[in-house]
Design an enzyme around this catalytic site. Structure first.
Site, PDB file in Angstrom:
ATOM      1  N   ASN A 178       0.847  -1.183   0.000  1.00  0.00           N
ATOM      2  CA  ASN A 178       0.000   0.000   0.000  1.00  0.00           C
ATOM      3  C   ASN A 178       0.885   1.236   0.000  1.00  0.00           C
ATOM      4  O   ASN A 178       1.962   1.238   0.601  1.00  0.00           O
ATOM      5  CB  ASN A 178      -0.925   0.037   1.209  1.00  0.00           C
ATOM      6  CG  ASN A 178      -1.780   1.299   1.233  1.00  0.00           C
ATOM      7  OD1 ASN A 178      -1.541   2.197   2.017  1.00  0.00           O
ATOM      8  ND2 ASN A 178      -2.763   1.372   0.339  1.00  0.00           N
ATOM      9  N   TYR A 182       0.787  10.500   4.129  1.00  0.00           N
ATOM     10  CA  TYR A 182       0.464  10.861   5.502  1.00  0.00           C
ATOM     11  C   TYR A 182       1.522  11.835   6.011  1.00  0.00           C
ATOM     12  O   TYR A 182       2.715  11.583   5.878  1.00  0.00           O
ATOM     13  CB  TYR A 182       0.450   9.619   6.404  1.00  0.00           C
ATOM     14  CG  TYR A 182      -0.209   8.404   5.789  1.00  0.00           C
ATOM     15  CD1 TYR A 182      -1.589   8.373   5.584  1.00  0.00           C
ATOM     16  CD2 TYR A 182       0.539   7.291   5.409  1.00  0.00           C
ATOM     17  CE1 TYR A 182      -2.201   7.265   5.016  1.00  0.00           C
ATOM     18  CE2 TYR A 182      -0.064   6.174   4.848  1.00  0.00           C
ATOM     19  CZ  TYR A 182      -1.429   6.162   4.645  1.00  0.00           C
ATOM     20  OH  TYR A 182      -2.031   5.067   4.090  1.00  0.00           O
ATOM     21  N   ARG A 183       1.086  12.900   6.625  1.00  0.00           N
ATOM     22  CA  ARG A 183       2.049  13.873   7.140  1.00  0.00           C
ATOM     23  C   ARG A 183       2.909  13.226   8.224  1.00  0.00           C
ATOM     24  O   ARG A 183       2.486  12.298   8.920  1.00  0.00           O
ATOM     25  CB  ARG A 183       1.323  15.091   7.686  1.00  0.00           C
ATOM     26  CG  ARG A 183       0.635  14.845   9.017  1.00  0.00           C
ATOM     27  CD  ARG A 183      -0.159  16.049   9.468  1.00  0.00           C
ATOM     28  NE  ARG A 183      -0.584  15.929  10.847  1.00  0.00           N
ATOM     29  CZ  ARG A 183      -1.785  16.249  11.287  1.00  0.00           C
ATOM     30  NH1 ARG A 183      -2.708  16.680  10.433  1.00  0.00           N
ATOM     31  NH2 ARG A 183      -2.086  16.136  12.570  1.00  0.00           N
ATOM     32  N   TRP A 196      -1.256   8.155  10.762  1.00  0.00           N
ATOM     33  CA  TRP A 196      -2.170   7.170  10.186  1.00  0.00           C
ATOM     34  C   TRP A 196      -3.555   7.377  10.776  1.00  0.00           C
ATOM     35  O   TRP A 196      -3.860   6.910  11.886  1.00  0.00           O
ATOM     36  CB  TRP A 196      -1.676   5.753  10.487  1.00  0.00           C
ATOM     37  CG  TRP A 196      -0.588   5.290   9.577  1.00  0.00           C
ATOM     38  CD1 TRP A 196      -0.360   5.660   8.290  1.00  0.00           C
ATOM     39  CD2 TRP A 196       0.435   4.330   9.890  1.00  0.00           C
ATOM     40  NE1 TRP A 196       0.724   5.004   7.775  1.00  0.00           N
ATOM     41  CE2 TRP A 196       1.236   4.182   8.726  1.00  0.00           C
ATOM     42  CE3 TRP A 196       0.744   3.585  11.025  1.00  0.00           C
ATOM     43  CZ2 TRP A 196       2.323   3.315   8.672  1.00  0.00           C
ATOM     44  CZ3 TRP A 196       1.829   2.724  10.979  1.00  0.00           C
ATOM     45  CH2 TRP A 196       2.609   2.590   9.813  1.00  0.00           C
ATOM     46  N   GLU A 244      -1.055   0.896  -6.273  1.00  0.00           N
ATOM     47  CA  GLU A 244      -0.854   2.298  -6.630  1.00  0.00           C
ATOM     48  C   GLU A 244       0.267   2.474  -7.644  1.00  0.00           C
ATOM     49  O   GLU A 244       0.213   3.359  -8.499  1.00  0.00           O
ATOM     50  CB  GLU A 244      -0.536   3.125  -5.373  1.00  0.00           C
ATOM     51  CG  GLU A 244      -1.705   3.349  -4.443  1.00  0.00           C
ATOM     52  CD  GLU A 244      -1.882   2.232  -3.422  1.00  0.00           C
ATOM     53  OE1 GLU A 244      -2.749   2.362  -2.551  1.00  0.00           O
ATOM     54  OE2 GLU A 244      -1.145   1.221  -3.504  1.00  0.00           O
ATOM     55  N   ASP A 293      -3.773  22.662   8.945  1.00  0.00           N
ATOM     56  CA  ASP A 293      -4.214  21.697   7.944  1.00  0.00           C
ATOM     57  C   ASP A 293      -4.990  22.338   6.803  1.00  0.00           C
ATOM     58  O   ASP A 293      -5.250  23.547   6.800  1.00  0.00           O
ATOM     59  CB  ASP A 293      -5.061  20.611   8.610  1.00  0.00           C
ATOM     60  CG  ASP A 293      -4.661  19.225   8.157  1.00  0.00           C
ATOM     61  OD1 ASP A 293      -4.483  19.029   6.940  1.00  0.00           O
ATOM     62  OD2 ASP A 293      -4.502  18.348   9.017  1.00  0.00           O
TER      63      ASP A 293
END
Length: 492
Positions: A178, A182-183, A196, A244, A293
């Protein structure tokens, strides 16, 4: 120096080839003044983004010898350049072409399908022995994340954050790869947070591995900077059983070359600018955040897993790819818009009554979706609302507005006008409960809350509406043609 571009190639070889393309097209500016990655680069980027300006290559970020690229995807044109198309609809058309493949009925149909099947098979990622990302290798105490110009974007941020990573994990039960985006808050030279969120695949891998061995660890690899299609792969809403990297190969029309990591069995794009290798302990959590954000507000502190970096590999002269999120619209709006346009055929394949979809920048992806449908039966609008709330990341959509097919949903003035004129609030507003985006600070609790659907379609007698529905005011075509003919003489 960046390598020379071979114009005849279809796919960008790497990020720096894309940089050259942007520069050639007048879509990139080099910033040679020293600018601090602590807040200052964000402020510069903000001003350029608001002015609909170019991508920025900061050649002298303070405290680092590594140049920084930001706003690379901050316009529709740059997204088209990233996918090497004249319009995003071309990508959507390619996807539609593969979705339209049916089981062949006869020999002639089978022969016609062969080119498509051969093309599809050519997109599988290829494992290679080495690549540009291996030119420099650092292990153990030689690892220092602060060698890179990692941004602190906003004053109340908990620290510096890696904002454009490709995070590679494997399902501990199936071994399937996968890739997510993600920051990552940098705690020190060799550890970061791993944001996550509950509904993300990375979090699911973490939970499954912890259930099997609470005191164990899972390997993680992070790639920063690659050719555009590969760099964007972590944000694409593809089905969970589709790789992906294979889809990135489809987008770039050339397989992604993958190279084994130094310290674990994961693979990363061979053309990556920077690769971080390490692990996440399954019994270790740490406070992460706040973070300014894409909602335009700070996401609050929370407990998240910790990523330990054991090894860093990178190109000899890497480029650090990053992005700034904050009050919309930002670069991520254009990335989201491209996803909206490119994946509309997938949504329409599942629900062919959908004519078009729009997500305004102010809706920050998960707060507002406007959907135009070709209404065919009573309750059709409500069926579509519930369908969207069952689609992957679309499950987070806080407000869905469904309108008739002739409404121009990209004209938000028309949407507001026709929605307000078509709805009776008590009758046409539907509330449901379900999963919410972790970043939604207004939800009654983290990850769970209410959502609203508005049926702004014309109401039918079969839906209990017994009054006449009036026609919209429109001038007749004959009158418009007559005025067209004399318009210049009116000197208006």
């Amino acid at each position: 120096m960046l390598p020379r571009v071979e114009e005849e190639r279809v796919a960008y070889r790497d990020l720096r080839e894309f940089v050259r393309k942007l520069e050639k097209e007048g879509e990139l500016t080099r910033v040679r003044t020293e600018v601090d990655p602590i807040l200052e680069i964000t402020e510069v980027t903000q001003r350029v983004t608001r002015a609909k300006g170019p991508a920025l290559l900061f050649e002298r970020p303070r405290g680092s010898r590594v140049p920084l690229l930001v706003n690379a995807f901050g316009s529709v044109r740059r997204m088209c350049l990233a996918f090497e198309v004249g319009a995003l609809e071309e990508v959507a058309g390619r996807i539609r072409g593969f979705l339209d493949m049916q089981s062949p009925a006869g020999l002639l149909d089978k022969i016609k399908m062969l080119p498509k099947l051969a093309e599809l098979g050519s997109f599988f990622p290829k494992t290679v022995k080495t690549g540009g990302c291996k030119e420099v290798r650092r292990h153990g105490n030689d690892v220092n994340l602060f060698d890179f110009p990692i941004l602190k974007c906003w004053p109340q941020d908990g620290g510096r954050f890696i904002t454009f990573p490709l995070v590679f994990t494997r399902n501990p039960e199936t071994g399937k790869r996968n890739v997510g985006m993600y920051r990552m808050q940098v705690y020190d030279e060799r550890t970061t947070g791993m944001h996550w969120q509950t509904q993300k695949h990375g979090a699911e891998h973490f939970r499954r591995a912890r259930a099997a061995n609470p005191d164990g660890r899972i390997p993680v690899a992070v790639a920063i900077g690659a050719d555009p299609a590969t760099a964007l792969a972590g944000m694409l809403p593809i089905p969970p059983d589709l790789d992906e990297m294979m889809f990135a190969g489809f987008l770039r029309r050339d397989p992604v070359e993958m190279v084994p990591c130094e310290t674990n069995d994961l693979e990363v794009p061979a053309n990556a600018e920077i690769v971080l290798e390490g692990y996440v302990n399954l019994n270790e959590m740490r406070t992460e955040g706040p973070f300014g954000d894409h909602t335009g507000f700070y996401s609050l502190e929370g407990e998240f897993p910790v990523f330990h970096v054991e090894c860093v590999t990178h190109k000899k002269e890497p480029i650090y790819l990053t992005t700034v999120v904050g009050p919309p619209p930002q670069e991520d709006f254009y990335m989201g818009y491209a996803v909206e346009r490119v994946f509309l055929p997938v949504m329409k394949m599942q629900y062919p009554e959908i004519v078009d979809v729009a997500m305004p920048a102010e809706g920050i992806f998960h707060n507002l979706m406007i959907v135009a449908i070709r209404k065919s039966y009573p309750g059709h609008a409500r069926k579509i609302m519930n369908a969207i709330w069952s689609l992957g990341q679309a499950m987070f959509t806080k407000v869905i507005v469904v309108v008739d097919h002739e409404v121009d949903i990209h004209n938000y003035g028309e949407v507001v006008w026709k929605t307000l004129c078509a709805m009776d609030p008590e009758r046409d507003v539907q509330f449901v409960f379900g999963p919410m985006d972790t970043l939604d600070h207004a939800a009654r609790m983290q990850d769970y809350g209410s959502k609203m659907g508005i049926d702004a379609t014309r109401k039918w007698p079969s839906e209990g509406f017994t009054r006449p529905w009036p026609d919209e005011i429109r001038m007749d075509e004959l009158t418009k043609a007559k005025i067209d003919a004399i318009w210049k003489t009116l000197a208006l």
